[in-house]
Design a protein around this motif. Structure first.
Motif, short mmCIF file in Angstrom:
data_model
loop_
_atom_site.label_atom_id
_atom_site.label_comp_id
_atom_site.label_asym_id
_atom_site.label_seq_id
_atom_site.Cartn_x
_atom_site.Cartn_y
_atom_site.Cartn_z
N LEU A 125 79.70 -28.73 -81.42
CA LEU A 125 79.47 -27.38 -81.22
C LEU A 125 79.69 -26.78 -82.42
O LEU A 125 80.35 -26.99 -83.32
CB LEU A 125 80.48 -26.94 -80.09
N PRO A 126 78.94 -25.74 -82.82
CA PRO A 126 78.91 -24.72 -83.79
C PRO A 126 80.15 -24.23 -84.11
O PRO A 126 80.70 -23.59 -82.89
CB PRO A 126 77.73 -23.85 -83.84
N LEU A 184 90.91 -28.55 -78.06
CA LEU A 184 89.96 -28.02 -76.88
C LEU A 184 90.38 -29.58 -76.05
O LEU A 184 90.48 -29.25 -74.88
CB LEU A 184 88.47 -27.95 -77.13
N LEU A 227 83.54 -26.27 -65.82
CA LEU A 227 82.99 -26.20 -67.32
C LEU A 227 81.78 -27.25 -67.02
O LEU A 227 80.74 -26.79 -67.79
CB LEU A 227 84.13 -26.70 -68.52
N ALA A 277 79.19 -26.06 -65.09
CA ALA A 277 78.46 -24.98 -65.70
C ALA A 277 77.38 -25.23 -66.99
O ALA A 277 76.21 -24.83 -67.08
CB ALA A 277 79.43 -23.97 -66.37
N ILE A 278 77.84 -26.35 -67.74
CA ILE A 278 77.08 -26.75 -68.70
C ILE A 278 75.64 -27.50 -68.17
O ILE A 278 74.53 -26.93 -68.58
CB ILE A 278 77.77 -27.87 -69.58
N CYS A 288 73.49 -24.72 -66.15
CA CYS A 288 73.09 -23.68 -67.11
C CYS A 288 71.67 -24.32 -67.95
O CYS A 288 70.84 -23.64 -68.16
CB CYS A 288 73.93 -23.30 -68.18
N LYS A 289 72.08 -25.58 -68.17
CA LYS A 289 70.92 -26.29 -68.83
C LYS A 289 69.78 -26.39 -68.06
O LYS A 289 68.43 -26.27 -68.33
CB LYS A 289 71.48 -27.74 -69.30
N ILE A 344 68.26 -22.38 -67.20
CA ILE A 344 67.66 -21.46 -68.17
C ILE A 344 66.61 -22.01 -68.91
O ILE A 344 66.53 -23.11 -69.46
CB ILE A 344 68.89 -21.20 -69.38
N ARG A 364 69.71 -14.85 -78.63
CA ARG A 364 70.78 -14.09 -78.44
C ARG A 364 70.84 -12.72 -79.04
O ARG A 364 71.15 -11.71 -78.69
CB ARG A 364 72.04 -14.77 -79.42
N LEU A 401 74.08 -18.57 -67.20
CA LEU A 401 74.48 -18.40 -68.30
C LEU A 401 75.91 -17.65 -68.29
O LEU A 401 76.96 -17.89 -69.08
CB LEU A 401 73.28 -17.40 -69.16
N LEU A 406 78.58 -20.00 -67.57
CA LEU A 406 78.90 -21.02 -68.70
C LEU A 406 79.83 -20.17 -69.60
O LEU A 406 80.77 -20.78 -70.36
CB LEU A 406 77.36 -21.46 -69.10
N LEU A 463 83.49 -21.23 -70.76
CA LEU A 463 83.98 -21.48 -72.23
C LEU A 463 85.03 -20.55 -72.56
O LEU A 463 85.46 -21.11 -73.57
CB LEU A 463 82.52 -21.17 -72.99
N ILE A 517 88.76 -19.45 -77.94
CA ILE A 517 87.57 -19.24 -77.74
C ILE A 517 87.58 -17.79 -77.19
O ILE A 517 87.70 -17.70 -75.81
CB ILE A 517 86.67 -20.19 -76.88
N LYS A 574 82.70 -13.56 -77.70
CA LYS A 574 81.53 -13.83 -78.75
C LYS A 574 81.52 -15.51 -79.15
O LYS A 574 80.48 -15.76 -78.94
CB LYS A 574 81.81 -13.15 -80.01
N ARG A 602 78.14 -17.72 -78.33
CA ARG A 602 77.40 -18.42 -79.31
C ARG A 602 77.49 -19.83 -78.78
O ARG A 602 76.58 -20.48 -78.90
CB ARG A 602 78.21 -18.30 -80.55
N LEU A 603 78.56 -20.36 -78.19
CA LEU A 603 78.40 -21.87 -77.61
C LEU A 603 77.60 -22.08 -76.82
O LEU A 603 76.69 -23.08 -76.72
CB LEU A 603 79.72 -22.45 -77.47
N PHE A 651 74.71 -20.23 -76.01
CA PHE A 651 73.44 -20.41 -76.48
C PHE A 651 73.10 -21.53 -77.24
O PHE A 651 72.03 -22.11 -77.22
CB PHE A 651 73.15 -19.04 -77.29
N HIS A 652 73.85 -22.26 -77.91
CA HIS A 652 73.91 -23.40 -78.74
C HIS A 652 73.49 -24.50 -77.79
O HIS A 652 72.51 -25.35 -77.86
CB HIS A 652 75.10 -23.82 -79.51
N LEU A 653 74.26 -24.55 -76.55
CA LEU A 653 73.90 -25.54 -75.50
C LEU A 653 72.66 -25.61 -74.90
O LEU A 653 71.91 -26.51 -74.32
CB LEU A 653 75.16 -25.56 -74.52
N ILE A 654 72.37 -24.34 -74.85
CA ILE A 654 71.03 -23.94 -74.04
C ILE A 654 70.06 -24.53 -74.90
O ILE A 654 68.95 -25.06 -74.59
CB ILE A 654 70.75 -22.42 -73.97
N LYS A 655 69.93 -24.26 -76.15
CA LYS A 655 68.92 -24.68 -77.24
C LYS A 655 69.12 -26.17 -77.56
O LYS A 655 68.24 -26.78 -78.07
CB LYS A 655 69.39 -24.00 -78.65
N ALA A 656 70.21 -26.74 -77.37
CA ALA A 656 70.62 -28.27 -77.85
C ALA A 656 69.58 -28.98 -77.19
O ALA A 656 69.05 -28.89 -76.09
CB ALA A 656 72.00 -28.53 -77.61
#
Lengths: 198, 198
Positions: free
Chosen positions: A17-18, A28, A43, A46-47, A50-51, A54, A89, B7, B10, B14, B20, B23, B27-28, B30-35
C-alpha cells in the motif's frame, strides 16, 4: 524466530500500500491479529465489495457505481466547463469546495517521460472526443503544481486552444493562512507572477 | 457529490487501523480501487487467512500457529529466564537482536489506571503460575520506558521478588549512535543514573 507464513503474507500485502513501509505494515498486521474478529472481517469484506462495486465513470473517469458518475449524471451541472484533474480523488477535493459547477475529466496521471508516460497513456484523446461531441467552452487544468503537472497543462493548452477552447490553469501561490516568511521561493515567485489587481 | 456507500465503508474500516487518519484511509482506498484486482484480493485474503491461522501461544502469549510458539517449543532455550514484554510484537523485536536465549511472557499491555487497566486485565497471574510451575530464576522486564511501563515493572518486581525470583529491567539511556546534545533530559538523567563502570 521466523514469522508464521500467514503473517508474513499479510505484512507483505500491507507493505504494497502507498506510504506503508515494512514497520507500519507489521504494526497494522499485529493490530489486525489482535483486533475483534468482526473488525478484520469487515475490512476484508469492504476491500472486496468496494473493488467490485466501484467503476470508472464512462464519461469522465471519476469514481462511479456503473455507468456515469453522480456529477456527469446531474443535469444541473454546467456542461460548458471541464475541470481536468490527475486522478479520481482530485475530483472529490474540488467538489468539496462547492465552488465549481462544471464537469470533470480524469487524466489518470501526468505526462512523465522518465516514467515512460506519454500523452497516449493518459485519457487525453477521450477528452478531445468529449470536447468535439459536447459544447465545451473552457478547460480548467487542475494538475498538481509539479514539473510534470505543469508540462501536462501546457500540452493540453497547445492541443485544445486551436479547437477554440479556452484553457485555464488554477492559481498557484501562497496557501490561505500561510506565512510569507516560511514559504518556499518557487511558491512566492508563482504568487508574484500570478498577482491580481485589488 | 457523496461517496458511493461501498467506498465510504472501505474508508471507514481503513480509518480504524492504528496511525491511519481519514486522509490516509481515503488515499489507501483509492489506491485499492485503482490497483490490480489480484492485489486487492490478495490483501483481503491475507487478512482473513492470518486471522484464522494465528493464535496466541498457550504458554507465553506470543504469536503462534496453534499451541506453543516457536520459542516456547524450542527445547534449547533457557527456561530459567523470562523476558516480560507488553505485546507480541516486542517478542520479535527482542528476538531480532539474537542476544536473548530465554523465554518470553506477553502481558498484553501495561497497568494504566486512567484507561481502567489494572493488573487483573494483564496476563500477570498466568506469569505467577508459570514461575511456580517452572524453575524460573530471573524475570527481565522489557516494558516501554513510559510512566505506565515503569509502574508495571515496579508492580512485577514487588510481586515476584518475595517468590525468590530476580527481577531485572532492561537498561534505559542514550540510544547507540545518538548525540548527547540532542537527547531529552529524561533520557540523559536515566543514562547517568544507570551508569556502568568502564
Amino acid at each position: 524466530m521466523n514469522l508464521p507464513a500467514s503473517l508474513e503474507a499479510l505484512i507483505r500485502e500491507l507493505s504494497r500500500l502507498p506510504g506503508i513501509g515494512p514497520k507500519s505494515a507489521s504494526r497494522l498486521a499485529f493490530h489486525l491479529i489482535k483486533a475483534d474478529p468482526e473488525e478484520s472481517a469487515a475490512l476484508a469484506r469492504a476491500i472486496v465489495e468496494c473493488k467490485s462495486a466501484i467503476t470508472a465513470c464512462t464519461s469522465c473517469g471519476a469514481i462511479a457505481e456503473g455507468g456515469l458518475c453522480p456529477v456527469c449524471a446531474d443535469p444541473s451541472r454546467d456542461r460548458s466547463q471541464i475541470c481536468v484533474v490527475e486522478n479520481p480523488r482530485d475530483v472529490l477535493t474540488v467538489e468539496r469546495t462547492g465552488e465549481f459547477r462544471g464537469l470533470y475529466h480524469v487524466l489518470g496521471g501526468v505526462i512523465s517521460p522518465l516514467d515512460g508516460i506519454g500523452p497516449e497513456e493518459l485519457s487525453i484523446s477521450p477528452l478531445v472526443e468529449r470536447c468535439e461531441r459536447e459544447s465545451v467552452r473552457e478547460l480548467i487544468v487542475a494538475t498538481n503544481p509539479t514539473v510534470e503537472g505543469d508540462a501536462t497543462g501546457l500540452y493540453i493548452a497547445r492541443l485544445f486552444k486551436p479547437l477554440g477552447i479556452r484553457v485555464m490553469r488554477i492559481a498557484h501561490g501562497l496557501p490561505v493562512g500561510a506565512d510569507l516568511e516560511y514559504a518556499d521561493s518557487m511558491t512566492v515567485a508563482r504568487s508574484i507572477a500570478g498577482r491580481v489587481e485589488l
